[in-house]
Design a protein around this motif. Sequence first.
Motif, short mmCIF file in Angstrom:
data_model
loop_
_atom_site.label_atom_id
_atom_site.label_comp_id
_atom_site.label_asym_id
_atom_site.label_seq_id
_atom_site.Cartn_x
_atom_site.Cartn_y
_atom_site.Cartn_z
N THR A 242 0.91 -0.85 -0.18
CA THR A 242 -0.30 -0.13 -0.36
C THR A 242 0.79 1.33 -0.08
O THR A 242 2.11 1.34 -0.05
N ILE A 243 0.37 2.58 -0.26
CA ILE A 243 0.86 3.85 -0.08
C ILE A 243 1.45 3.81 1.02
O ILE A 243 2.58 4.46 1.18
N GLU A 244 0.40 3.77 1.87
CA GLU A 244 1.20 3.51 3.71
C GLU A 244 2.99 2.98 3.58
O GLU A 244 3.71 3.28 4.77
N GLU A 245 2.62 1.66 3.13
CA GLU A 245 3.49 0.57 3.24
C GLU A 245 5.17 2.16 2.83
O GLU A 245 5.72 1.49 3.08
N LEU A 248 6.39 5.19 4.74
CA LEU A 248 6.90 4.68 5.70
C LEU A 248 8.65 4.56 5.26
O LEU A 248 9.21 4.66 5.63
N GLY A 249 8.01 3.71 4.63
CA GLY A 249 9.83 3.33 3.73
C GLY A 249 10.45 4.34 3.09
O GLY A 249 11.76 4.39 3.50
#
Lengths: 386, 97
Positions: A242-245, A248-249
Motif C-alpha cells: 500500500t501507499i502507507e507502506e 513509511l519506507g
Amino acid sequence: MKISGYLRPDGSMGFRNHVAILTSVGCANDLALKLGRMYPNILLLTHRQGCSQLGADNDQTFRTLAGLGKNPNIAGVLVVGLGCETIPAEHLANEISKTKKMVEYLNFLDDEGLMAAIPKGARILEGMLHEASQMTRVPCGIEQLTLGLKCGLSDTTSGITSNPATGVAADMVIESGARVIFSETPELIGAERIVGERAASREVEEKLYRMVKEFKERAKASDMDLQEANVAPGNIAGGITTIEEKSLGSIMKGGSKTLQGVLDYGEIPKGKGLFFMDGPGRTPEAVTGLNAAGAQIIIFPTGGGSPGGSLISPVIKVTGNPQTAQRLRDHIDVDVSSVIRGEEPLEKAGERIFQRLLKVANGELTKSETLGYGSIAVWNIGLLCG
Amino acid sequence: MDIQKAIIMNEKDNVATLLADVGKNNAVQVMVGGRLMEVRMQGKIQFGHKFAIRKINKGENVIKYGEAIGQATQDIEEGQHVHVHNVESLRAQGDLL
C-alpha cells in the motif's frame, strides 16, 4: 570535518565545477545542442518548459530554472532563449547573476537567428570554460553542503535497508552543521503526521499538511486514483502493498532530525538542518527540484537499481537488495545488502554512506557521473495557455 | 525443510519480510522481541514479500514499522502471504484533512 570545493563569489561552495548552457524555453534546446557538440564538456540544461505557462506554474518554472543556474556546482552559465517566450532569458540571467557568478544570455531572434547565435554563444562559452579551468579546490567545512535525498525504484528492501541507512547518513550530515532536503510529496501520503510531529513549529507542520492536501486535490481534479498512481507495478512485484507502506519506507531516508522548514519545489532554503520540499516522485523532476533548491550532492537509495542521475550533481546510489547490488553493480555506489544478511547493523552501513559522501564531495566520481546519466525536467503544475 | 530468515521492523508488527524466496510448508525463523519464533509458510512466497506472523482478522490493521500500512480485507492466517490480494490502503481512499 574538512572537505574541499570551489568557492563561489557569493560564499557558497561547489563540489563540481561545471560550465552550463541553460535554455529559458524548450524552443531554444536545439541551439543548446548545437553548441554542446562544439564543447562536449559543458552541461546542457535543456527542458520543455518556459512558454505558454501562467501564474503559479510559470513562477515555479522560473524559480526552478533560476535555481539550477544558481547551483554552486555551476561556475558559469549561458542562458539561451528565443526572445518571445514567457520566461525571458534576460530575466533568468538577472536572477542568476545575484550569485555574482559568470552569467550571460542571448536571444537568438534578436540578431540574424541561429546563424548569428551559434558563433556568439560559442565565444561566450569559450571564455567561461577558460575562466572555470583556472579555478581550484580549497578546503571547506561540511556545513557548506546541501544534501538532497531522493529514492526510486523502491522495493521492500528500500524501506528496511537503503532508506534507513541513508537516514543514518542524513542525521550525520545534519549533526555536522549542514543542510538536508528530502522530497516526494506523494510518498508522504499516509505518513505525513509522522513527519509533521517532528516539525520545529506548528506553522511548519501545517504547511506540510497543506502541501500534501493540495497534492491530493490536484490528483482528484484530474480524476486520478493516488493509490494506483503511487504503488507502481514494479513496487508491487517487489512486495510493497500500500501507499502507507511505501510512504513509511520512503520517509526513513530523511533520518530522525527536527523538520526545520517546508519548501516549495525548487525553493532555496534558509538556515541549516532538515527540510522537506514539495515535488513529485518521478526521478528527473525530483532530482531537478533538489538541484534547483541548491543540492550539490544527492543520495539516492534504490531497491531495483534505478539508473537515474543528475547533470548538475553527483548522485550516490545506495541499494540494500543483494540481487540488485550484484546484477546492477554498474549503477550502484554503496551496497548495504549486508544489513539484511545480518552482517552489518544499519548504523555501520549509514556510516559507510557518509564516508562515501565525503569522498564524492572531494571529487570522486559516482556511477551516474561516469556513465553520464541524467536529465533535466521541470515539474509542470498547470495547463498550457497557448 | 529449509529454515529461512525473515525480519520485522518493529515489535508491534504483525507481518515480517522475507529475506529469501520460500516454498510452501517451509519453516521460517524470525526474531520478535529478542525471541526467535518459527512460522510455517502457507504458500510459496517471494523474497521481499510479507507474511503474517500471527492471525490477522478481516478488518484488522496490518502493522509494519509499528504503523498501520492497511487493513485486512479477509482473515489472514499465520504464515500466509500478506499483499494486495488481502490488504487495502486506509489512506488513499479518503482525505483525513
